[in-house]
Design an enzyme around this catalytic site. Sequence first.
Site, mmCIF file in Angstrom:
data_model
loop_
_atom_site.group_PDB
_atom_site.id
_atom_site.type_symbol
_atom_site.label_atom_id
_atom_site.label_comp_id
_atom_site.label_asym_id
_atom_site.label_seq_id
_atom_site.Cartn_x
_atom_site.Cartn_y
_atom_site.Cartn_z
ATOM 1 N N SER A 1 -7.893 -65.401 -26.346
ATOM 2 C CA SER A 1 -8.920 -65.605 -27.372
ATOM 3 C C SER A 1 -10.157 -66.329 -26.848
ATOM 4 O O SER A 1 -11.156 -66.431 -27.560
ATOM 5 C CB SER A 1 -8.339 -66.368 -28.565
ATOM 6 N N GLY A 2 -10.080 -66.816 -25.635
ATOM 7 C CA GLY A 2 -11.259 -67.465 -25.051
ATOM 8 C C GLY A 2 -12.246 -66.443 -24.532
ATOM 9 O O GLY A 2 -12.048 -65.228 -24.657
ATOM 10 N N TYR A 3 -13.348 -66.923 -23.948
ATOM 11 C CA TYR A 3 -14.376 -65.998 -23.489
ATOM 12 C C TYR A 3 -13.928 -65.209 -22.264
ATOM 13 O O TYR A 3 -14.193 -64.010 -22.166
ATOM 14 C CB TYR A 3 -15.680 -66.738 -23.198
ATOM 15 N N CYS B 1 -16.836 -69.234 -11.141
ATOM 16 C CA CYS B 1 -17.995 -68.366 -11.331
ATOM 17 C C CYS B 1 -19.175 -68.759 -10.445
ATOM 18 O O CYS B 1 -19.766 -67.910 -9.770
ATOM 19 C CB CYS B 1 -18.393 -68.323 -12.803
#
Lengths: 350, 350, 350, 350
Positions: free
Chosen positions: D10-12, D150
């Site tokens: 459910s996270g990004y 990232c």
Amino acid sequence: MKTVAIVGASGYVGGELLRLLLMHPEVEVKVATSQQHAGEYVFKAHPNLKGFTSMRFSMDTPEEAASKVDIVFMAVPHGSSIEHVPEMSEMGVKIVDMSADFRFRNQADYPVWYGWEHPAPDLLQKFVYGMPELHRKELKSARFISVPGCIASSSIYSIAPLAKAGFLDGVVVIDAKIGSSGSGNKPSMATHFSERYNSVRIYSPSGHRHIGEIEQELSIISGTKVKVTMSAHSINMVRGILTTSSVFVEREPKIQNIWNAYRTMYGEEPFVRFIMDPSGVYKYPDPKLVVGSNFIDLGFAIDRHVKRIVAIGSIDNLIKGAAGNAIQSMNIMEGFDEKEGLMMSPMRLV
Amino acid sequence: MKTVAIVGASGYVGGELLRLLLMHPEVEVKVATSQQHAGEYVFKAHPNLKGFTSMRFSMDTPEEAASKVDIVFMAVPHGSSIEHVPEMSEMGVKIVDMSADFRFRNQADYPVWYGWEHPAPDLLQKFVYGMPELHRKELKSARFISVPGCIASSSIYSIAPLAKAGFLDGVVVIDAKIGSSGSGNKPSMATHFSERYNSVRIYSPSGHRHIGEIEQELSIISGTKVKVTMSAHSINMVRGILTTSSVFVEREPKIQNIWNAYRTMYGEEPFVRFIMDPSGVYKYPDPKLVVGSNFIDLGFAIDRHVKRIVAIGSIDNLIKGAAGNAIQSMNIMEGFDEKEGLMMSPMRLV
Amino acid sequence: MKTVAIVGASGYVGGELLRLLLMHPEVEVKVATSQQHAGEYVFKAHPNLKGFTSMRFSMDTPEEAASKVDIVFMAVPHGSSIEHVPEMSEMGVKIVDMSADFRFRNQADYPVWYGWEHPAPDLLQKFVYGMPELHRKELKSARFISVPGCIASSSIYSIAPLAKAGFLDGVVVIDAKIGSSGSGNKPSMATHFSERYNSVRIYSPSGHRHIGEIEQELSIISGTKVKVTMSAHSINMVRGILTTSSVFVEREPKIQNIWNAYRTMYGEEPFVRFIMDPSGVYKYPDPKLVVGSNFIDLGFAIDRHVKRIVAIGSIDNLIKGAAGNAIQSMNIMEGFDEKEGLMMSPMRLV
Amino acid sequence: MKTVAIVGASGYVGGELLRLLLMHPEVEVKVATSQQHAGEYVFKAHPNLKGFTSMRFSMDTPEEAASKVDIVFMAVPHGSSIEHVPEMSEMGVKIVDMSADFRFRNQADYPVWYGWEHPAPDLLQKFVYGMPELHRKELKSARFISVPGCIASSSIYSIAPLAKAGFLDGVVVIDAKIGSSGSGNKPSMATHFSERYNSVRIYSPSGHRHIGEIEQELSIISGTKVKVTMSAHSINMVRGILTTSSVFVEREPKIQNIWNAYRTMYGEEPFVRFIMDPSGVYKYPDPKLVVGSNFIDLGFAIDRHVKRIVAIGSIDNLIKGAAGNAIQSMNIMEGFDEKEGLMMSPMRLV
């Protein structure tokens, strides 16, 4: 009450000068020139000013403008001031130049950073670099002022105390982020909203022309030749600059010594704020906190991993980075209260 | 010099009141309360104010605040003012309420639009609706002021001249676009930047509570019962409102009659501007032109296809839509120059 | 495998056609013309496509392009298609026209909405309006397709079920909000980032040319003459449209009847979604949910205060509002799977 | 056809894995867990996925999820994977971990960068760092993959060729700019839209935890101990990273040698692009060109003033900086076509 003219008043810097000088209690704006908009109401080009003035742009040449007022602000492109200032400088008028044409003390810097020989090198010594916090004394007796570049302002303000305190042991690396207003009001594909929105554009990875000014000022302050480099980015906003500068040090400094350096230089300055709040949302300077004001916000961090001080500065590029510094410098030159016309509070939210 | 208190000074509206009142030459801010931030410097919650004040938030109750000053500004949520104002109204203090709790003249409107019975209906008649351009005379003798809702302000300002001139022949349909600051400073998934950025959120397709105020004021002005509806959208910006209102007319009006309606009502108003420039970039009102100022910008267009007048209004929701109208109303109540503390020019670019 | 040409491939709509058709498994893009960029790699004008193609823009005339392929997409300005299509229509090529030049069935609409007489009215009957969900049957046997306007698409999709079900009892009032990409790639002061950022520009308060298309389609669907008006706004984003339409009804409808109307029309449609989530962050359609996809998101609300249905639609203006509808229509015309090349999921965040 | 589970869907990052894996032709998503949303449709948390799936979130523990599928993606916070992976690693399932818990080869790095001792140091050697272009060979025989951070991804990709070619003569200074999605989906005052919009936040002036990964990888590639530092900024966008890295060299390099370094390393890579266009709008990498895609865009500039190479990289932080690299690594591990499910073109405009 002094009378002023703004040459090039339809651009973004000219418009900001107009906005601020119209509200300045000690001056009267008599002339605002625009080649493109001559004859039009100034609020046609600057619709924000509707309700403040019914003035119109004049088509005066810079020299004609100079003949009518006490002080001329030259808000014209680099390379344009130099065509008019030599003559104007003989006319008795005081000059505040927003371009880069008189920022260097050393004529040899012009070929390096701007690619042309300076045609009036004698005049360079008559101009004072319009950074009030560093040149207040000279400004008091100045007749000609050369206002710093916007990124140069944020960079010099944030690094100067470290330079003064002897912390600059190597190359200074500046990373600059700036809003779109810094690139002026001429439309192009690069500034077309659909292309520019959400972009992060490294428009000058190296060789930015403000480096020359920054080296000049930091070298004066530190008393040694300082070497600086910069990468400059346009980001997704209109006003504001953040500069993040890496200052390499041979020995890791104590935090209190850095604080002392900043406080010694700026402790009493009305337009310098320290934003250092470890528990808040705004832990360091952020353009969001200065937009609309004449503040330079400063902060720093120590990087223990590589012996680096991170010096952070933030300004509104059109105010403290241009029109605000110009007016503050003029206030000093004219003997007005230095804060006159400049004590706008930044908004809570922009 | 009057003393003022701001109850609820850590929110966005409270912060804007604080910012503007700190610079107001006729008042002194003595108290700024915050339950959450009591004891902290106000610049901790409002870092833009760093350098302007060393004031701290107090933990005074509204009644305690009221006992210390001449004028209290209540910047608290709807339903909270009503818990304190009845007692405060007996204390001799003047009150400027930012909430909706005293906006209706008719107590029957509260169950309809807010879902509760008004517990102090007698007080409603003692409050003046704080829209200076429409209620200046009553404000002069007011002691209690109820400041309009932000979308209501833009809507009423832009439609009132048409109401007065008898142009409202049917339902008025308002489309409102507002920045995020209108929804306050409480974080939630809906206001999380990653979700809110670039979104266009119709948060109230029908039934917006400001409709009640708008109907009240337009009915007063027109002398007939006016029916209004609205769809309200949050868009990708922080400050500003644009309202686009469809006013249906039975006969197509002459443009000069509409101009007359607007000029008659607002021709001398210092904070009302007409933005109607067929050849410029800003042909009609745009939040970009008013952000940071107390202006309401107005414009209109005639729709010949369906006999409709499009009435356009734009304000800074935190200023002319809240703190600015509050202060302008206070200026009138106190007999100050109505413009005092409010003549900020909007910026050229935001 | 069919071969296609894109005439006008360097614009935003042309670029989106190129991007989608390059990935389409049933077609091969043989020609992409650009007068301005002829000879250049397409990724020079569309740098997003670097790594996808080494194609170059050709300088073919539309007729030359038509002679080389099975299907031509005309992505040229209004008034330009009409100069080429009559000749091309004799050449055996199929045509998908993105301009407005063949959208009206009735030649009398051209003088009204575009200000010129249509020079080839006979051709109008040969074009099918490229809205697959409403004209699927005709598209199956079409040779010439006229793709709807972007705002028209969102408007018609969201109102059509109400028109079909007989809910249109008065004028329909549309409020449209659109990103900057809808105004093309030509720089100007109005689209200069510093001016356009944060602005809310009502660029067409009345008289928008898409009204003609919307009236045409809703009248066909409802079987009666429908009257529509619109105010259109550019807002602070690049892609996306939200339309909020006020449909006035004489009697307040039951919510289930409205649901039935939408479900009956779109229940099986692969590119139509209903966004109606009272408990979520996205309660109604929002451009943020469709950008990058071929979806049209729909929702509605009932306004009991004035007997109004609020019909809400949202699309990516360059996809479902242009290139996506074009390709979906082509898929039907060619007998491909209708979803081919179009099942991109919108991103979680844009 | 392999079955996969996403733990923390459910996270990004989980949502982006879900979006991409639902369209991946070689895998079937069997399980998507969420503690907070268990039982709900996945399109409730990720409304963009409406129309793509009727899947629901499960409340499986990571171990339960692992028991049901061939491959588990762990999209959980740092420090959470380590609680489950040791047990899961015995279950025969393959693991792709998005957290930092297995990124370091050397257990001594955990106390330095994350502040805790690694409880399962033996496992560290079994994980392959999921950067396909640098570890393709090891990934072919991997069972456990640790996906890079990232900002680390953009940094390593852009500097690695210089490291390999021996250009790293001093500290590498990285300036990173990232969108809001990098900080997850938990609302707070810092991520509240009104505060975050238009801000430039230096959230990590020094000491960013990705420095450890970057030093690890650049040291492996260069064969020497590389020293790196970084200042990281959140800027006004949602997706995207730009890293601007200063690589100091003792002798000014020839431009063709730098080109050779990049081409040698990446010449055949499907997801690496060079953006170097002196005449275009996009002269260097820009997040605007990669958002929505799995590309890493690279460019460089030579700084003659201080003997510095500026290495520029840009990615979509949720794709090439997270879910894309994860899937590309999985493709290699599973022997699929490496590009499968990842060849989305970035949009022309975002």
